[in-house]
Design a protein around this motif. Structure first.
Motif, PDB file in Angstrom:
ATOM      1  N   ARG A  67       4.761  11.870  -4.640  1.00 43.32           N
ATOM      2  CA  ARG A  67       3.774  11.637  -5.507  1.00 43.32           C
ATOM      3  C   ARG A  67       2.552  10.891  -4.966  1.00 43.32           C
ATOM      4  N   ILE A  68       1.072  11.217  -5.398  1.00 46.87           N
ATOM      5  CA  ILE A  68       0.098  10.835  -4.960  1.00 46.87           C
ATOM      6  C   ILE A  68      -0.360   9.320  -5.617  1.00 46.87           C
ATOM      7  N   THR A  69      -0.324   8.256  -4.969  1.00 46.84           N
ATOM      8  CA  THR A  69      -0.258   6.803  -5.456  1.00 46.84           C
ATOM      9  C   THR A  69      -1.538   6.136  -5.096  1.00 46.84           C
ATOM     10  N   GLY A  70      -2.432   6.835  -4.121  1.00 46.87           N
ATOM     11  CA  GLY A  70      -3.823   6.201  -3.967  1.00 46.87           C
ATOM     12  C   GLY A  70      -4.813   7.037  -3.242  1.00 46.87           C
ATOM     13  N   ILE A  71      -6.248   6.925  -3.628  1.00 44.38           N
ATOM     14  CA  ILE A  71      -6.972   7.703  -2.808  1.00 44.38           C
ATOM     15  C   ILE A  71      -8.141   6.808  -2.346  1.00 44.38           C
ATOM     16  N   PRO A  93      -1.983   2.021 -10.708  1.00 45.87           N
ATOM     17  CA  PRO A  93      -1.633   0.656 -11.118  1.00 45.87           C
ATOM     18  C   PRO A  93      -0.008   0.273 -10.688  1.00 45.87           C
ATOM     19  N   ASP A  94       0.748   1.406 -10.816  1.00 44.89           N
ATOM     20  CA  ASP A  94       2.036   1.262 -10.603  1.00 44.89           C
ATOM     21  C   ASP A  94       2.389   0.764  -9.100  1.00 44.89           C
ATOM     22  N   ALA A  95       1.554   1.076  -8.400  1.00 40.41           N
ATOM     23  CA  ALA A  95       1.355   0.869  -6.692  1.00 40.41           C
ATOM     24  C   ALA A  95       0.740  -0.216  -6.425  1.00 40.41           C
ATOM     25  N   TRP A  96       0.265  -0.866  -7.231  1.00 36.83           N
ATOM     26  CA  TRP A  96      -0.535  -2.154  -6.941  1.00 36.83           C
ATOM     27  C   TRP A  96       0.523  -3.231  -6.502  1.00 36.83           C
ATOM     28  N   GLY A  97      -0.029  -3.747  -5.344  1.00 35.56           N
ATOM     29  CA  GLY A  97       1.032  -4.892  -4.553  1.00 35.56           C
ATOM     30  C   GLY A  97       2.055  -4.168  -3.684  1.00 35.56           C
TER      31      GLY A  97
END
Length: 165
Positions: A67-71, A93-97
């Protein structure tokens, strides 16, 4: 999590990250109507177009469990300066931090170095304190330059941050 070059077919996943990131990060910075009106479909078309005809910019995605989590996008400057530019970086936001943003930023800095730049800049919204904290943690400093992004209503005040590569 892995960071790789964006490729055709990534547009939908990239758009989901872009819209979710903006809706979380720009609350109180952009109007509620603007944030509610963001269209994953429109962003997916734009991202797919950029990925299939990238020009000189380099676009990357962070992927976790397929799943793509950032760009992120980096490359030649859009303004008349002698530095590479980090055009944008967004993390779901689910992948922040989770280190996703740091991994994307590192990949973009490495890419700008490969392109021959010895310094880089980025623009960050004045009220986006989370992003400002993130970039300063990674060695970016404000240089005093500001601009108003008139694509937004009201215009979005942005500050330029710089760093040596």
């Amino acid at each position: 999590m892995q960071v790789r070059r964006a490729r055709p077919g990534d547009g939908k996943g990239m758009a989901a990250v872009h819209v979710a990131a903006w809706r979380a990060a720009y609350v109180g910075i952009m109007t509620d109507d603007r944030l509610a009106g963001l269209s994953e479909r429109t962003f997916a078309q734009r991202w797919e177009s950029l990925v299939t005809s990238p020009g000189e910019a380099r676009t990357f995605v962070a992927e976790t469990d397929g799943r793509i989590t950032g760009i992120a996008t980096a490359g030649p400057p859009r303004h008349q300066v002698r530095a590479g530019e980090l055009h944008m970086l967004n993390v779901h936001p689910d992948a922040w931090g989770t280190g996703t943003g740091s991994a994307l930023l590192t990949r973009c800095v490495d890419e700008l170095t490969l392109l021959g730049y010895d310094s880089a800049y980025l623009w960050v919204a004045e009220a986006n304190h989370r992003a400002i904290t993130f970039y300063t943690h990674h060695g970016w400093t404000p240089d005093g330059e500001t601009m108003d992004d008139h694509r937004e209503s009201p215009p979005l005040r942005e500050h330029r941050y710089v760093r040596d590569l």
